[in-house]
Design an enzyme around this catalytic site. Sequence first.
Site, short mmCIF file in Angstrom:
data_model
loop_
_atom_site.label_atom_id
_atom_site.label_comp_id
_atom_site.label_asym_id
_atom_site.label_seq_id
_atom_site.Cartn_x
_atom_site.Cartn_y
_atom_site.Cartn_z
N ASP A 119 -1.86 6.58 0.47
CA ASP A 119 -2.04 5.54 1.65
C ASP A 119 -3.26 4.36 1.17
OD1 ASP A 119 -4.46 7.15 1.01
OD2 ASP A 119 -5.17 6.66 2.89
N GLU B 177 -6.21 9.64 1.96
CA GLU B 177 -7.49 9.60 1.33
C GLU B 177 -8.40 8.52 1.58
OE1 GLU B 177 -10.24 8.40 -2.38
OE2 GLU B 177 -8.86 7.31 -1.20
#
Length: 417
Positions: free
Chosen positions: A87, A182
């Site tokens: 991400d 994350e």
Amino acid sequence: MSSPFRFTHTVTERFLRYVAIDTQSDPASPTCPSTEKQKDLGRLLARELQAIGLSDADLDQHGYVYATIPANTAKRVPVICFCSHMDTSPDCTGSNVKPQIVRNYRGGDIVLPADPSQIIRAADHPALADQIGNDIITADGTTLLGADNKAGMAEIMDAAQFLVANPQIKHGVIKILFTPDEEIGRGVDRADLKKLGADFAYTIDGETAGNIEDETFSADGVTITIEGVSTHPGFAKGKMEHAIKIAAAIVDRLPKTTCSPETTEGRQGFLHPIAISGALEKTTLGFIVRDFTDAGLREKEALLETIVQEVMRDFPRSSYRLQIKPQYRNMKQVIDRHPEIIDNAMEAIRRAGLNPVKTAIRGGTDGSRLSFMGLPCPNIFAGEHAFHSRLEWVSVQDMEKAVQTIVHLAAIWEERA
């Protein structure tokens, strides 16, 4: 030290392919992954891993990618995992990224083409001084680049392909893990460590080439809920106690010249208000608290509660509730018990032709939580700079050095087994 391996790199091509896919995570979403589009990249990574011969490569229902490079040695070698996150930050859009490559950088500022007001200034980015003659990749000024952490993913992928194609490089079992979310603190919430089966791990998610980070902040979240006294504003004298004003008074009494992100550096921690919401009767304040020691966290949380109590004395009929939620802890507490993890990484960095520098992160990584879940996991450089912003950049040569470091690291664990 010159490398005994003859490297051929495709890391830049991989990186440019990955940043084209929007994988921005969403802290407001309750799902895992928080955005379904992260799986678009996960599917691509699983296909590419299978194409280089890792037959067990798999994208699971939660958006995690797992794969195994089988051992090619008879030695008993600890199982090592290399990990990066898919991400990109919610702080800046990652949709429709248009990267550019500044070839043979000669110094000075870099003006981003789609928005000339966006300038990577050499004065603000001292790391550019080490990039003379290198090729620097940026976005066009309208989005972030996504080097955090697609540089790390591309580097792991390139190293995996190199190891598979060069069986003369002896290594133990190597595990690969790519995680979602994350950037919103959920990167290992659904990680299946039993399925992963690793003894030690490395996140490839750091900044300056040559750096290895064995220490992070410890982190807590604090929520303060204020219950005020509501009454009709036309008849409020001596009766109303306004929860929003109480919250504002708390924020106003925070230290002005210390203990905040904008006034601290190095090993100094901070109290940081991140959200305020509510109305006259009830208002909620959100804080993050950061320090390199647990004692430092407790001191800052005690300071915050003292401030709240002092403010509340002026509002005797109102009340508050302060809740502390642990987020992650300094991974050094775990990693120091396994010095070979750092020793091997520093030797790998040397073999890649760099000077290893051990540093601390003013933040956290997936490795922070993995370490306390039983998988000791320091952080190795990926070459990313100015992350979470439209000024993000990475150099081709630093990514190539990261690939070399990963390959050398796999070989060193086998040599020293």
